[in-house]
Design a protein around this motif. Structure first.
Motif, PDB file in Angstrom:
ATOM      1  N   ILE A 147       0.847  -1.202   0.000  1.00 36.83           N
ATOM      2  CA  ILE A 147       0.000   0.000   0.000  1.00 36.83           C
ATOM      3  C   ILE A 147       0.879   1.248   0.000  1.00 36.83           C
ATOM      4  CG2 ILE A 147      -1.620   1.374   1.371  1.00 36.83           C
ATOM      5  CD1 ILE A 147      -2.769  -1.372   2.375  1.00 36.83           C
ATOM      6  N   LEU A 148       1.831   1.312   0.926  1.00 35.26           N
ATOM      7  CA  LEU A 148       2.672   2.506   1.055  1.00 35.26           C
ATOM      8  C   LEU A 148       3.596   2.686  -0.140  1.00 35.26           C
ATOM      9  CD1 LEU A 148       3.593   2.169   4.847  1.00 35.26           C
ATOM     10  CD2 LEU A 148       1.944   3.774   3.842  1.00 35.26           C
ATOM     11  N   LEU A 149       4.335   1.654  -0.489  1.00 30.84           N
ATOM     12  CA  LEU A 149       5.308   1.768  -1.581  1.00 30.84           C
ATOM     13  C   LEU A 149       4.612   1.902  -2.934  1.00 30.84           C
ATOM     14  CD1 LEU A 149       7.943  -0.825  -0.313  1.00 30.84           C
ATOM     15  CD2 LEU A 149       8.055   1.676  -0.162  1.00 30.84           C
ATOM     16  N   GLY A 150       3.449   1.267  -3.074  1.00 31.22           N
ATOM     17  CA  GLY A 150       2.676   1.417  -4.308  1.00 31.22           C
ATOM     18  C   GLY A 150       2.204   2.851  -4.513  1.00 31.22           C
ATOM     19  N   ALA A 151       2.042   3.578  -3.407  1.00 34.91           N
ATOM     20  CA  ALA A 151       1.652   4.992  -3.464  1.00 34.91           C
ATOM     21  C   ALA A 151       2.875   5.912  -3.470  1.00 34.91           C
ATOM     22  CB  ALA A 151       0.748   5.326  -2.274  1.00 34.91           C
ATOM     23  N   GLU A 152       4.067   5.332  -3.647  1.00 42.22           N
ATOM     24  CA  GLU A 152       5.324   6.104  -3.703  1.00 42.22           C
ATOM     25  C   GLU A 152       5.634   6.801  -2.380  1.00 42.22           C
ATOM     26  OE1 GLU A 152       7.534   6.404  -6.434  1.00 42.22           O
ATOM     27  OE2 GLU A 152       6.344   4.921  -7.523  1.00 42.22           O
ATOM     28  N   ILE A 153       5.192   6.207  -1.269  1.00 45.65           N
ATOM     29  CA  ILE A 153       5.512   6.741   0.052  1.00 45.65           C
ATOM     30  C   ILE A 153       6.817   6.097   0.514  1.00 45.65           C
ATOM     31  CG2 ILE A 153       4.802   6.888   2.475  1.00 45.65           C
ATOM     32  CD1 ILE A 153       1.867   6.739   1.418  1.00 45.65           C
ATOM     33  N   VAL A 154       7.788   6.915   0.842  1.00 50.41           N
ATOM     34  CA  VAL A 154       9.068   6.420   1.342  1.00 50.41           C
ATOM     35  C   VAL A 154       8.844   5.885   2.752  1.00 50.41           C
ATOM     36  CG1 VAL A 154      11.413   7.094   2.026  1.00 50.41           C
ATOM     37  CG2 VAL A 154      10.394   8.043  -0.063  1.00 50.41           C
ATOM     38  N   ILE A 155       9.406   4.705   3.043  1.00 55.99           N
ATOM     39  CA  ILE A 155       9.324   4.117   4.379  1.00 55.99           C
ATOM     40  C   ILE A 155      10.721   4.126   4.985  1.00 55.99           C
ATOM     41  CG2 ILE A 155       8.749   2.071   5.742  1.00 55.99           C
ATOM     42  CD1 ILE A 155       6.973   1.161   3.367  1.00 55.99           C
ATOM     43  N   VAL A 156      10.844   4.718   6.178  1.00 52.28           N
ATOM     44  CA  VAL A 156      12.105   4.677   6.919  1.00 52.28           C
ATOM     45  C   VAL A 156      11.857   3.837   8.167  1.00 52.28           C
ATOM     46  CG1 VAL A 156      13.953   5.981   8.029  1.00 52.28           C
ATOM     47  CG2 VAL A 156      12.777   6.945   6.050  1.00 52.28           C
TER      48      VAL A 156
END
Length: 193
Positions: A147-156
């Motif tokens: 969900i996050l990476l598919g929306a181009e949200i960077v995860i740290v």
């Protein structure tokens, strides 16, 4: 920086336990002054998600880009540190993002739900950071990452926020420039604004 407090919010790489099943980072001397070499040089072995690190879309999404294609403005800029504990549900995330926050670091031992991740995607978040070595749990992390990476949200992941009060800061958490990798170590820094 003109008297502004700075927080080093990354973990030391070699003393941080690896996520179960991931490679353990190592360092091996290649050149050593003590052995007559002109300089010291070390060979590093590690996974792309050891220690404090950043996830690129390629980590869980087939056909997506690596860390070298992440726009730097997603990893730098004004961010909010919010404290939470336990399960972070959709309504909790909506409260944390109600002020229009685009970069969010969550302080505390949390479990992000897929519904909370969907709120992040709808809010077009740039970046989300957590103290744990991963978002979600073994049953939900694949869905949450997608969900996050598919929306181009960077995860740290793997942040150290214990000493950081809640509030707004300038964040610098750039990945290393490595072509087409799924993740990268970072040494994130927060600066008071």
């Amino acid at each position: 920086m003109d008297g502004k407090k700075m927080y080093d919010i990354g973990k030391e790489l070699f003393s941080t336990p690896a996520y179960p099943g991931d490679p353990v980072p190592g360092k091996t001397p290649y050149y050593e002054i003590e052995k007559g070499d002109d300089c010291n040089l070390t060979v590093l072995t590690m996974g792309s998600h050891n220690g404090t690190h950043l996830d690129a879309p390629k980590h869980f999404c087939a056909g997506k880009h690596g860390v070298d294609k992440i726009p730097l403005e997603k990893c730098m800029g004004v961010c909010r540190v919010a404290e939470s504990a336990g399960t972070v549900r959709a309504e909790d995330m909506e409260r944390m993002l109600a002020d229009g926050t685009k970069k969010l670091l969550v302080k505390g031992d949390i479990l992000l739900t897929p519904e909370a991740a969907a709120v992040c995607a709808r809010a077009e978040l740039d970046l989300i950071g957590v103290e744990d070595q991963t978002v979600g749990n073994p049953e939900t992390q694949k869905e949450i990452h997608r969900i996050l990476l598919g929306a181009e949200i960077v995860i740290v992941e793997g942040l150290v926020l214990k000493e950081v009060p809640q509030g707004e800061y300038f964040l610098a958490a750039q990945p290393m420039k490595m072509a087409d990798l799924d993740g990268s170590p970072v040494r994130p820094v927060l600066i008071e604004i």
